[in-house]
Design an enzyme around this catalytic site. Structure first.
Site, PDB file in Angstrom:
ATOM      1  CB  SER B  64      10.197   0.942  35.973  1.00 11.12           C
ATOM      2  OG  SER B  64      11.534   0.888  36.367  1.00 11.12           O
ATOM      3  CE  LYS B  67      12.061   4.408  36.509  1.00  8.53           C
ATOM      4  NZ  LYS B  67      12.920   3.467  35.778  1.00  8.53           N
ATOM      5  CE1 TYR B 189      13.254   6.148  40.240  1.00  5.85           C
ATOM      6  CE2 TYR B 189      14.912   4.825  41.332  1.00  5.85           C
ATOM      7  CZ  TYR B 189      14.161   5.107  40.218  1.00  5.85           C
ATOM      8  OH  TYR B 189      14.294   4.352  39.083  1.00  5.85           O
ATOM      9  CE1 TYR B 240      13.604   0.215  32.436  1.00  2.00           C
ATOM     10  CE2 TYR B 240      12.489  -1.839  31.897  1.00  2.00           C
ATOM     11  CZ  TYR B 240      12.791  -0.829  32.802  1.00  2.00           C
ATOM     12  OH  TYR B 240      12.246  -0.870  34.047  1.00  2.00           O
ATOM     13  CB  VAL B 258      12.831  -5.005  37.371  1.00  2.00           C
ATOM     14  CG1 VAL B 258      13.614  -4.348  36.259  1.00  2.00           C
ATOM     15  CG2 VAL B 258      12.860  -4.206  38.645  1.00  2.00           C
TER      16      VAL B 258
END
Lengths: 304, 304, 304, 304
Positions: B64, B67, B189, B240, B258
């Protein structure tokens, strides 16, 4: 019995003259082509007398009404084990089927909303060698009518645009509540929804739910207990978030589809199917709902 | 500057001796193979001095963290138009990203949660002729390091098991907030998430966020205003539903993945990356969080 | 320093000429009486130089800004134990504070939304012999200003109409997260919200958050760690569901109130307060938000 | 008719021997004092024949069963206007009544969950000069039994601890869907819930719902249409989030209360009441649910 015909004729006339007819479901392009002016109704009583009015013999896409039929077949195959993967409570919610799935760890609220029906489809895919063929045979058998068939155009149309169903199936998969491949399950699911039937054929098919599980030819497909429970599910969950309203206004177990069809029934008395393509805001046939309200009001027949 | 090295050495030692190391993300099978004992940290200050300890040079899956990089590239390509399709508010919620999508009509809360990042991926797929190739070139350019690459095994592993991402993408599609084919967007992605980088490479890459948008080689990729806003997003949404906790305990903008990596930074001062595969209950690297807490406590450097 | 005055003057002029001024909170009848045309701003820098423009010296109801002050007092009294009863995550949600309370078993998301602040009020009621008197003394002490006082009319107005706060307090009580009587806690809570202060007084009061916990007179009320954490909370949670937007556009920790006041600050640099009664759709002062955006843009000062 | 007595005797014997009896509602202290071993059942058929077993004549707190009675009185007073303030859909949700209220702008899902019943109470408070007295007279009248009365100890016990109901009432008030003072409405509400009745008295009272709105003495309190609709509501909403399960397993309209009572009925056939204080996890009487399941299974009488 003459009464039924008279009531159906009145309903048909009123429906044909109705100005406000709802709007057609446009998210399945193939369904958007239907003529809004169509209205049909067909009733079969427990003595197998038939009453019909309007376009009662014209076929349309039964869509979600098929959920009751896959559920029946799955119950026959694996019995009460089905309830380990699906609950039996009304969802009550207009908008958030996926939210509920998340809140409830991938257990759909009931088998008559999309995620629940997708789990039922998954069960049939697991249980049957040729799911599409065998399910069609099952429906033809109940209905005693071999002319019933899938509408391949509708199935493909929904396959191309059913993103929300793909979302639901993938979410179920992430929770481990879908055993087969998403594409295979949804191919079956889109086919079951594409079944093309008339009001008459629907009434014939659902006859077993008023006749203790015995279809018109006398064959038994469900136990009395199973029939009772499916009828209970239709009453509490058969009309999306308008289920309470339908129980409240009509007072019959039933199931609607976005193709504009509705089946409703009174155990030991009659089974009726209506069709009018225009939907109300909750996704149920506008004139169909009014027709059934009028039917139970005029005949004073309801489960309550 | 010696201080940074001393603090990093202490952190490395403590981390190597830690007994409670969290648990490895097992929903991406390829990631589950990593050795839990690994710990690395690398810091680059505004003067481009480097400090490293442990496995700071070993590569891992940045997941992530990517991103922030796709967001940066998309902002460079279409500017503020991006915010018509994604919001900038923290999600605050551990469990219900899809629920929020339903509640908010397909507009993801922010670009650093999965649905938001999938919309960003969709934008890049629309804007770029060869998205995977051009995005990789963009990252190599910022990092000034042509050895950075995708890990095809990780990408394929996630493609096979990323049902929740398929659910999110299909739900976005149903709301009209995904312009390209679900499979094409997710292929991109899953590749962006599979980028394999070391703490050192990550620190180099994120240097531009402490240096007013200018990367180490001096090239400018983002305006000062864009840098400020991306930093704000990392602070409010980077961890998160533990974002508030991270701001509260550490007090730096950052982003976790992660794969066990975390990048954090103090504008005009330093950028740091840590790696330890074990995750806490919220999905952030357990030892990485502790390391950064210790770093800001000992150096007394934070944005607050 | 002259720069600050120049920027404030420009902001004041622009604000006075603004046509779109938002709408006044009408759910507290007493607040609905305020003149929409008012605008004030006051800034104090770390060297205790003061800059003011417009109605910077006129008092108004600080409302939710008081939540930072009760939190500070409670932290001083019981320390980190407070976090057993309140979380530190942004709520992100516009509408459903009570829903979140239900989902999360009575633990408010953070101390800067109403349910969280009601728990803080409950803690003060438990800890203090005369909560209203002692809290007022605490605020006067920090601000070095004994003229600060409650506005009894506002407190009573809110007591009569604050049904949503009664709902929140009773819900907290049902979860066991309110130790004292609902009416007693809310009486304190409505009084804290009714504090009447000017921009100048607010800037003086919040000076300690830019000065490592030391107020203008040098007294220390909070540890450095506590200051850092409260600043983090203001950044992530200070503007309801517009907190992300504020961090994104302005980039400063801060807190707003429905009385139209906003405080924002840059540690070690400056603390600023604005006032304009008209609110935007998210419940934050419309011109205040624009003023702070302009301030950080023109001075290029932000935490990012 | 002998059959009914035989079935009731069997049920009573099984219930008396049951080991797993659920748990008593402890959030109303006064109810926690009841003896768990008690079981009673009473049935009245359409011909007004009575059948009883166990403690069918012992009084207990009817609690939520009273919601059907206040709804009936309100319908008689203001007719269908009631549905402007309350919906008729099942809530389906175990935990989030207040969340639903927030989502749906203060319109309760149905009149048989607490927020809905509080709106009904508000309507009666508006319509009646002396609500407690007149409602009691109404119930005595239907039941043809002037010995029915409130249990003041239970009412006061619930008033002191009913924080969740205070939360609901205040939330309704904040949405403008409560016209009278919260305390006055809840005082009435806690009294209606405290009604103390035996299974026999309950069966007598609900007789009108199987007899087209005519009570045992022949007086008419509801139109046939109203009876049908209230029965539909009992079926879809009478057992909290176990309503679907009850329809599914038992197949009768009914209503439960946390005092351990349940009333269920089959129009034109019979009305039955059971009592056993131990509740299952969903808050319905454990042995009462089993008793009714057995009753419909053995008699093969259900609406489906």
């Amino acid at each position: 019995m003459k009464d039924f015909q008279r009531v159906l004729d009145t309903i048909n006339e009123t429906s044909n003259n109705a100005v406000e007819r709802g709007t057609i479901a446009n998210y399945i392009p193939e369904l958007a082509k239907i003529d809004m002016q169509k209205f049909g109704i067909h009733l079969i009583d427990i003595g197998q007398h038939h009453f019909s009015a309007g376009k009662g013999a014209e076929r349309f896409s039964i869509q979600s009404i098929s959920k009751v039929l896959t559920l029946s077949m799955a119950l026959g195959l694996i019995g009460e084990n089905i309830w380990e993967r699906i609950d039996v409570e009304p969802s009550g919610d207009p908008f958030n089927h996926l939210s509920l799935l998340e809140l409830e760890n991938g257990i759909p609220r009931n088998p008559l909303i999309n995620p629940g029906a997708i789990v039922v489809a998954d069960i049939l895919v697991s249980q049957l060698a040729d799911p599409k063929k065998e399910f069609l045979a099952f429906v033809r058998n109940i209905a005693n009518d071999d002319s019933i068939d899938y509408d391949e155009d509708v199935a493909q149309s929904e396959r191309r645009t059913g993103f929300r169903n793909y979302a639901a199936a993938n979410l179920l998969k992430s929770y481990g509540n879908l055993k087969n491949d998403v594409d295979i399950v949804l191919d079956f699911y889109f086919h079951q929804c594409s079944l093309s039937m008339s009001c008459e054929q629907l009434a014939n098919t659902f006859f077993m739910f008023i006749n203790r599980g015995n279809c018109r030819r006398g064959n038994t497909f469900l136990t009395m207990g199973q029939v009772k429970r499916i009828n209970a599910l239709m009453l509490t969950c058969g009309f999306y978030d308008e289920s309470g309203e339908f129980a409240f206004e009509v007072g019959l177990p039933g199931k609607s589809g976005v193709g504009g069809g509705i089946v409703a029934l009174l155990p030991n008395k009659f089974c009726v199917a209506t069709w009018s393509p225009g939907l109300n805001k909750k996704g149920n046939s506008k004139l169909g709902m009014l027709a059934l309200e009028r039917l139970t009001t005029e005949t004073e027949l309801s489960i309550f």
